[in-house]
Design a protein around this motif. Structure first.
Motif, PDB file in Angstrom:
ATOM      1  N   LEU A 162       2.391   8.740   1.501  1.00  0.00           N
ATOM      2  CA  LEU A 162       3.446   7.738   1.066  1.00  0.00           C
ATOM      3  C   LEU A 162       2.810   6.644   0.433  1.00  0.00           C
ATOM      4  O   LEU A 162       1.918   5.570   0.986  1.00  0.00           O
ATOM      5  CB  LEU A 162       4.067   7.219   2.455  1.00  0.00           C
ATOM      6  CG  LEU A 162       5.480   6.298   1.818  1.00  0.00           C
ATOM      7  CD1 LEU A 162       6.348   7.086   0.940  1.00  0.00           C
ATOM      8  CD2 LEU A 162       6.119   6.019   3.036  1.00  0.00           C
ATOM      9  N   PHE A 163       3.117   6.534  -0.736  1.00  0.00           N
ATOM     10  CA  PHE A 163       2.484   5.065  -1.559  1.00  0.00           C
ATOM     11  C   PHE A 163       3.572   4.140  -1.987  1.00  0.00           C
ATOM     12  O   PHE A 163       4.852   4.688  -2.480  1.00  0.00           O
ATOM     13  CB  PHE A 163       1.725   5.728  -2.906  1.00  0.00           C
ATOM     14  CG  PHE A 163       1.357   4.565  -3.648  1.00  0.00           C
ATOM     15  CD1 PHE A 163       0.169   3.791  -3.405  1.00  0.00           C
ATOM     16  CD2 PHE A 163       1.701   4.195  -4.985  1.00  0.00           C
ATOM     17  CE1 PHE A 163      -0.430   2.907  -4.170  1.00  0.00           C
ATOM     18  CE2 PHE A 163       1.221   3.197  -5.601  1.00  0.00           C
ATOM     19  CZ  PHE A 163       0.095   2.658  -5.346  1.00  0.00           C
ATOM     20  N   ALA A 164       3.626   2.997  -1.505  1.00  0.00           N
ATOM     21  CA  ALA A 164       4.622   1.980  -1.663  1.00  0.00           C
ATOM     22  C   ALA A 164       4.121   0.349  -1.743  1.00  0.00           C
ATOM     23  O   ALA A 164       2.999   0.251  -1.302  1.00  0.00           O
ATOM     24  CB  ALA A 164       5.449   2.250  -0.424  1.00  0.00           C
ATOM     25  N   GLY A 165       4.786  -0.417  -2.401  1.00  0.00           N
ATOM     26  CA  GLY A 165       4.358  -1.919  -2.313  1.00  0.00           C
ATOM     27  C   GLY A 165       4.351  -2.407  -0.828  1.00  0.00           C
ATOM     28  O   GLY A 165       5.134  -1.908   0.077  1.00  0.00           O
ATOM     29  N   LEU A 166       3.490  -3.236  -0.715  1.00  0.00           N
ATOM     30  CA  LEU A 166       3.668  -3.743   0.709  1.00  0.00           C
ATOM     31  C   LEU A 166       3.422  -5.432   0.790  1.00  0.00           C
ATOM     32  O   LEU A 166       2.571  -5.716  -0.127  1.00  0.00           O
ATOM     33  CB  LEU A 166       2.351  -3.209   1.422  1.00  0.00           C
ATOM     34  CG  LEU A 166       2.138  -3.772   3.179  1.00  0.00           C
ATOM     35  CD1 LEU A 166       3.145  -3.206   4.002  1.00  0.00           C
ATOM     36  CD2 LEU A 166       0.777  -3.002   3.342  1.00  0.00           C
ATOM     37  N   ASP A 167       4.065  -5.937   1.730  1.00  0.00           N
ATOM     38  CA  ASP A 167       3.654  -7.517   1.895  1.00  0.00           C
ATOM     39  C   ASP A 167       2.540  -7.746   2.641  1.00  0.00           C
ATOM     40  O   ASP A 167       2.469  -7.278   3.655  1.00  0.00           O
ATOM     41  CB  ASP A 167       5.035  -8.048   2.494  1.00  0.00           C
ATOM     42  CG  ASP A 167       5.012  -9.624   2.587  1.00  0.00           C
ATOM     43  OD1 ASP A 167       3.934 -10.174   2.066  1.00  0.00           O
ATOM     44  OD2 ASP A 167       5.772 -10.123   3.217  1.00  0.00           O
ATOM     45  N   LEU A 168       1.517  -8.297   1.931  1.00  0.00           N
ATOM     46  CA  LEU A 168       0.318  -8.536   2.618  1.00  0.00           C
ATOM     47  C   LEU A 168       0.107 -10.111   2.765  1.00  0.00           C
ATOM     48  O   LEU A 168      -1.050 -10.592   2.777  1.00  0.00           O
ATOM     49  CB  LEU A 168      -0.822  -8.102   1.597  1.00  0.00           C
ATOM     50  CG  LEU A 168      -1.098  -6.608   1.752  1.00  0.00           C
ATOM     51  CD1 LEU A 168      -2.390  -6.177   0.791  1.00  0.00           C
ATOM     52  CD2 LEU A 168      -1.192  -6.057   3.084  1.00  0.00           C
ATOM     53  N   ASP A 169       1.240 -10.985   2.752  1.00  0.00           N
ATOM     54  CA  ASP A 169       1.195 -12.311   2.869  1.00  0.00           C
ATOM     55  C   ASP A 169       0.374 -12.612   4.152  1.00  0.00           C
ATOM     56  O   ASP A 169       0.722 -11.964   5.135  1.00  0.00           O
ATOM     57  CB  ASP A 169       2.676 -13.082   2.797  1.00  0.00           C
ATOM     58  CG  ASP A 169       3.113 -13.358   1.490  1.00  0.00           C
ATOM     59  OD1 ASP A 169       2.282 -13.063   0.496  1.00  0.00           O
ATOM     60  OD2 ASP A 169       4.112 -13.986   1.256  1.00  0.00           O
ATOM     61  N   GLY A 170      -0.433 -13.572   4.281  1.00  0.00           N
ATOM     62  CA  GLY A 170      -1.335 -14.037   5.276  1.00  0.00           C
ATOM     63  C   GLY A 170      -2.744 -13.260   5.510  1.00  0.00           C
ATOM     64  O   GLY A 170      -3.385 -13.765   6.253  1.00  0.00           O
ATOM     65  N   THR A 171      -3.060 -12.406   4.749  1.00  0.00           N
ATOM     66  CA  THR A 171      -4.309 -11.774   5.000  1.00  0.00           C
ATOM     67  C   THR A 171      -5.381 -12.537   3.935  1.00  0.00           C
ATOM     68  O   THR A 171      -4.884 -13.333   3.012  1.00  0.00           O
ATOM     69  CB  THR A 171      -4.176 -10.017   4.456  1.00  0.00           C
ATOM     70  OG1 THR A 171      -3.802 -10.211   3.192  1.00  0.00           O
ATOM     71  CG2 THR A 171      -3.417  -9.393   5.334  1.00  0.00           C
ATOM     72  N   VAL A 172      -6.513 -12.548   4.450  1.00  0.00           N
ATOM     73  CA  VAL A 172      -7.533 -13.183   3.747  1.00  0.00           C
ATOM     74  C   VAL A 172      -8.377 -12.301   3.139  1.00  0.00           C
ATOM     75  O   VAL A 172      -9.098 -11.530   3.760  1.00  0.00           O
ATOM     76  CB  VAL A 172      -8.190 -14.321   4.858  1.00  0.00           C
ATOM     77  CG1 VAL A 172      -9.383 -14.835   4.075  1.00  0.00           C
ATOM     78  CG2 VAL A 172      -7.444 -15.379   5.267  1.00  0.00           C
ATOM     79  N   LEU A 173      -8.795 -12.573   1.766  1.00  0.00           N
ATOM     80  CA  LEU A 173      -9.724 -11.765   1.089  1.00  0.00           C
ATOM     81  C   LEU A 173     -10.825 -12.636   0.837  1.00  0.00           C
ATOM     82  O   LEU A 173     -10.913 -13.823   0.268  1.00  0.00           O
ATOM     83  CB  LEU A 173      -9.306 -11.563  -0.256  1.00  0.00           C
ATOM     84  CG  LEU A 173     -10.000 -10.151  -0.840  1.00  0.00           C
ATOM     85  CD1 LEU A 173     -10.118  -9.016  -0.348  1.00  0.00           C
ATOM     86  CD2 LEU A 173      -9.377 -10.148  -2.283  1.00  0.00           C
ATOM     87  N   SER A 174     -12.087 -12.040   1.171  1.00  0.00           N
ATOM     88  CA  SER A 174     -13.267 -12.722   1.149  1.00  0.00           C
ATOM     89  C   SER A 174     -14.386 -11.825   0.610  1.00  0.00           C
ATOM     90  O   SER A 174     -14.284 -10.543   1.046  1.00  0.00           O
ATOM     91  CB  SER A 174     -13.672 -13.584   2.465  1.00  0.00           C
ATOM     92  OG  SER A 174     -13.854 -12.663   3.598  1.00  0.00           O
ATOM     93  N   GLN A 175     -15.622 -12.379   0.236  1.00  0.00           N
ATOM     94  CA  GLN A 175     -16.743 -11.706  -0.108  1.00  0.00           C
ATOM     95  C   GLN A 175     -17.417 -11.223   1.094  1.00  0.00           C
ATOM     96  O   GLN A 175     -17.647 -11.860   2.015  1.00  0.00           O
ATOM     97  CB  GLN A 175     -17.521 -12.404  -0.897  1.00  0.00           C
ATOM     98  CG  GLN A 175     -18.956 -11.760  -1.244  1.00  0.00           C
ATOM     99  CD  GLN A 175     -19.917 -12.471  -2.110  1.00  0.00           C
ATOM    100  OE1 GLN A 175     -20.908 -12.247  -2.562  1.00  0.00           O
ATOM    101  NE2 GLN A 175     -19.370 -14.003  -2.361  1.00  0.00           N
ATOM    102  N   ASN A 176     -17.874  -9.861   1.024  1.00  0.00           N
ATOM    103  CA  ASN A 176     -18.883  -9.388   2.287  1.00  0.00           C
ATOM    104  C   ASN A 176     -20.321  -9.783   1.405  1.00  0.00           C
ATOM    105  O   ASN A 176     -20.663  -9.000   0.852  1.00  0.00           O
ATOM    106  CB  ASN A 176     -18.799  -7.956   2.362  1.00  0.00           C
ATOM    107  CG  ASN A 176     -19.346  -7.611   3.567  1.00  0.00           C
ATOM    108  OD1 ASN A 176     -20.652  -8.113   3.861  1.00  0.00           O
ATOM    109  ND2 ASN A 176     -18.924  -6.673   4.655  1.00  0.00           N
TER     110      ASN A 176
END
Length: 222
Positions: A162-176
């Motif tokens: 199942l492919f759908a839009g998702l609310d990802l507010d609050g997640t932190v994206l950072s460099q590894n």
């Protein structure tokens, strides 16, 4: 010393193999999503994307309440084509039942120059440092929402087909940084890679080609 050197070489080879597998899995996620275009990412979004982030098998921790963690790869559109990838991690957030305890693939798409600039930072929080919204699905999906005007990032999830839009507010994206260093052999600046100033390593070409194959400017827009 010889044993230590051998051990370090072995660890490096193991890390490299894991990163190669991550890139392969990220390519597979995109290919599988695009195999069903009527339920995939709309053409207007594919054509307008500034950056693409793929997090294969994002997991919700079983032992820490509300903990989510995933590793993935990101590439950005440049005047010379899609950039070599950098390795990123996504942490935090609480999407509850939408993900549950199962593994979920995530795709984040930066849609404008502001989104691109956020991508070039070392670390930022979706919904706070960068506006994000659940992306529309379907080949011909049009903006019944205001995502075109306001969203710097469109976010999607794929779980059990199942492919759908998702609310990802609050997640932190950072460099590894460790993973990026493993591939490029030094402290190559994150921004230099995403701006297209670093050659794509042979093992990453498949991922970059896969993104380039689908995230192209529509002929209808010429």
């Amino acid at each position: 010393m010889a044993m230590a050197a051998t051990s370090l070489t072995s660890f490096a080879a193991t890390d490299k193999a894991k990163l190669d597998e991550r890139l392969t899995n990220a390519s597979a996620v995109i290919n599988e999503i695009m195999a069903t275009p009527d339920k995939g990412i709309p053409q207007s979004i594919l054509a307008g994307a500034s950056c693409v982030v793929v997090i294969p098998s994002f997991k919700k921790g079983a032992f820490v309440v509300g903990a989510q963690y995933g590793q993935g790869a990101a590439t950005c559109r440049t005047p010379k084509g899609w950039s070599a990838p950098v390795f990123v991690q996504l942490t935090g957030g609480s999407f509850g039942f939408q993900i549950g305890g199962q593994s979920t693939d995530l795709v984040l798409i930066a849609m404008n120059q502001n989104g691109l600039q956020d991508m070039l930072k070392n670390k930022f929080k979706l919904g706070a440092d960068a506006a994000a919204s659940a992306g529309p699905v379907g080949r011909n999906a049009q903006a019944g929402t205001d995502w075109k005007l306001n969203a710097e990032f469109l976010t999607y999830s794929r779980s059990k087909g199942l492919f759908a839009g998702l609310d990802l507010d609050g997640t932190v994206l950072s460099q590894n940084e460790d993973d990026t260093r493993t591939v490029y052999g030094g402290n190559v600046p994150y921004t230099e890679v995403l701006k297209g100033n670093q050659p794509t390593p042979p093992e990453a070409r498949g991922f970059v080609r896969t993104v380039a194959k689908y995230f192209v400017v529509s002929r209808d827009n010429h």
